[in-house]
Design an enzyme around this catalytic site. Structure first.
Site, mmCIF file in Angstrom:
data_model
loop_
_atom_site.group_PDB
_atom_site.id
_atom_site.type_symbol
_atom_site.label_atom_id
_atom_site.label_comp_id
_atom_site.label_asym_id
_atom_site.label_seq_id
_atom_site.Cartn_x
_atom_site.Cartn_y
_atom_site.Cartn_z
ATOM 1 N N ASP A 199 0.829 -1.228 0.000
ATOM 2 C CA ASP A 199 0.000 0.000 0.000
ATOM 3 C C ASP A 199 0.856 1.268 0.000
ATOM 4 O O ASP A 199 1.674 1.465 0.895
ATOM 5 C CB ASP A 199 -0.880 -0.068 1.262
ATOM 6 C CG ASP A 199 -1.731 1.174 1.507
ATOM 7 O OD1 ASP A 199 -1.837 2.027 0.608
ATOM 8 O OD2 ASP A 199 -2.301 1.260 2.615
ATOM 9 N N HIS A 373 -3.740 4.463 6.804
ATOM 10 C CA HIS A 373 -2.666 3.972 5.935
ATOM 11 C C HIS A 373 -1.287 4.227 6.539
ATOM 12 O O HIS A 373 -1.057 5.244 7.197
ATOM 13 C CB HIS A 373 -2.751 4.649 4.558
ATOM 14 C CG HIS A 373 -4.007 4.335 3.823
ATOM 15 N ND1 HIS A 373 -4.144 3.222 3.028
ATOM 16 C CD2 HIS A 373 -5.194 4.977 3.781
ATOM 17 C CE1 HIS A 373 -5.367 3.190 2.520
ATOM 18 N NE2 HIS A 373 -6.024 4.248 2.949
HETATM 19 ZN ZN LIG Z 1 -8.019 1.410 -0.413
HETATM 20 ZN ZN LIG Z 2 -9.119 0.730 2.701
#
Ligand SMILES: [Zn+2]
Ligand SMILES: [Zn+2]
Length: 559
Positions: A199, A373
């Protein structure tokens, strides 16, 4: 597939979305010609996509290879990872694996689309390893802004391919379920991780993302400092841990809680059923009951944290919410950060709320939100624990991918084993390492309303209409006599203010009349070619007189 030389089969990975934009995440993991689809997300439209409701990955590759698709695996329940299922399932049907909550969240949209019978939902639990299609898939817990998210380890003939999903490394998660770094570490030690896909959303941000539980402390302080006042708190309806912390802070300050917005009500119910959300007995009341309570005993948890025009919060801001009117002295907390592109809408909602006399607390002023995130520190941590031989940054705009690739190189992964890929790129992993393997179609699929593809041409027209307006001319001709029946009628929208431009419109009518008459005198007798003459003459005049380029629509009618 026969492997006569007994070399283990290569692994091919095809990226259909999410590499070069935030959203519509979708990839294919292919072993021995069989396909596992990883996430099927949607993207919310950019401001330059007028009238578009959402954007899907282009499914052409999956449609053409539908007979090779064995399964769909879902990393977590966000719409940018699951929202496309309601469209893909029209074209192919395969069992869908994910945590119970992820599947429950995904299911809403699929059922609404009437495709419930095309889906087989297979819930998996933390740490479970299962044979799915051509390989074993292991579901490794990670922390994110929705509970029960997974990283996925594919145990392939080439070794372990690890996909991080969306993740952060939260050491104090609300539910105590931490990112399982220990398991990732043991995979790295025992088998070795051949390839990491990770990510990139926060790859430009240094340091570490704060723990979700820090938001709870802020909320308690904010509530305690404003006794006697009614609270409305907006957040993402899928962010169950945030909802839990809002409930806890509200109850601790002697309030009762009601939900507002359809998805908020549904998700609160689902999460309670699954035991992921705990609301003390009697603390949850119906929104219609809050008027009977003093303001200081009320907390409404609402949708609309992104300023979506028809959401509960936006309707409150404009005074159009039938269930709740914002009053002087109300406190509105926006417990979210605008997704890129939504800043303007959120700003407008905040402004309107102020106009109604509310105090508005948002993430710019108080720490009422943290990201889901990983930032650079956490991305480095995962890289150093996983020690992958090869690396592809995923999930992010192009600049996020570039920064993440640089970070991976700085952690010692050889440059030629860090591949910067975009939507439509395919890579292959074999004994020699990771390399590119061609491309597949992966354009934007625009959805407007419930059906269909809007297409680039339609969007170009809409942009032109929005920016330059339209001029229409209706010409009625007698094809036998070769003459006009009447002077051409001009109608415009968004080009010039008609009453003040009467002379211009009359001139336009004359110019078109002359051009069409001349064309018929020269022998033209079909409506298409007369239409072209009308368009050219009108276009020239419009551009000379106004220096603008509106859309010109000629309509020639023959009698
Ligand atoms: Zn996402
Ligand atoms: Zn997500």
């Amino acid at each position: 597939m026969a492997n006569a030389d007994r070399r283990p089969a290569p692994v091919r990975i095809v990226f259909l979305g999410g590499l070069g934009e935030i959203g519509r995440n979708c990839a294919c993991i292919e072993v021995n010609n069989r396909i596992i689809v990883l996430d099927v997300g949607i993207m919310f439209p950019d401001p330059d996509m007028p009238g578009v409701d959402l954007v899907l990955p282009e499914f052409r590759y999956l449609k053409e290879n539908a007979d090779r698709v064995d399964a769909i695996v879902i990393t977590h329940g966000h719409e940018d990872h699951t929202g496309g299922l309601a469209y893909l399932l029209r074209d192919l049907s395969a069992p869908i694996y994910g945590s119970e909550l992820s599947l429950g969240l995904a299911r809403n949209r699929v059922d609404e689309a009437g495709l419930g019978d095309r889906a087989t939902w297979v819930p998996v639990s933390d740490g479970e390893r299962r044979r799915i299609g051509p390989c074993d898939v292991e579901f490794i817990p990670v922390t994110h802004s929705v509970p029960n998210a997974f990283a996925l380890a594919f145990h392939t003939p080439q070794g372990v391919v690890l996909h991080s999903g969306d993740f952060k490394i939260d050491l104090e998660p609300v539910d105590g379920r931490r990112t399982d770094l220990a398991r990732i570490g043991s995979l790295a030690e025992d088998e070795g991780i051949r390839l990491l896909l990770s990510d990139s959303t926060n790859a430009e941000e240094p340091g570490f993302t704060a723990s979700e539980s820090s938001v709870g402390l802020t909320l308690r302080r904010v509530f305690a400092a404003r006794p006697g006042r009614r609270f409305v708190v907006a957040c993402f309806a899928s962010h169950i841990h945030r909802i839990q912390q809002i409930v806890d802070a509200a109850v601790a300050s002697g309030r009762q809680v009601a939900t507002l917005g359809r998805s908020m009500g549904k998700n609160v119910e689902l999460a309670q059923e699954l035991g992921i959300l705990t609301v003390p007995e009697g603390s949850l009341v119906d929104i219609d009951e809050i008027d009977d309570l003093p303001p200081g005993r009320v907390c409404v948890i609402s949708t609309g944290s992104q300023g979506e025009p028809m959401s509960a919060l936006s309707l409150m801001a404009t005074g159009d919410n039938k269930r709740l009117q914002i009053e002087n002295d109300d406190v509105v907390v926006i417990s979210a950060h605008p997704i890129p592109g939504n800043e303007w809408s959120v700003g407008r909602v905040i402004d309107e709320l102020h106009r109604r006399g509310a105090e508005v607390i948002h993430s710019g002023a108080e720490a009422v939100h943290v990201s889901g995130h990983a930032r650079q520190g956490e991305l480095r941590t995962l890289l150093s624990v996983a020690k992958p031989a090869s690396f592809v940054p995923v999930h992010g705009e192009f600049r996020h991918l570039v920064h993440h690739a640089e970070l991976a190189r700085s952690m010692g992964i050889p440059s030629d084993q860090v591949l910067l890929c975009e939507d439509g790129d395919a890579v292959v992993l074999d004994q020699k390492g990771l390399r590119r393997d061609g491309t597949v179609p992966a354009g934007y699929l625009y959805v407007d309303g419930t059906v269909g593809d809007v297409g680039h041409g339609v969007l170009r027209d809409r942009r032109l209409l929005a920016e330059e307006g339209v001029v229409m001319v209706v010409v009625t001709v007698d094809l036998h006599e070769g003459e006009l029946c009447d002077m051409p009628q001009i109608a415009t929208r968004g080009w010039v203010h008609a009453p003040e431009a009467e002379e211009l419109l009359e001139e336009a009518s004359r110019v078109v009349a002359d051009a069409v008459t001349k064309a018929m005198r020269d022998g033209a007798r079909d409506v298409e070619s007369l239409g072209r003459h009308a368009r050219r003459a009108l276009g020239r005049l419009v551009s000379e007189r106004t220096r603008r380029r509106p859309m010109i629509v000629p309509v020639v009618m023959a009698v």
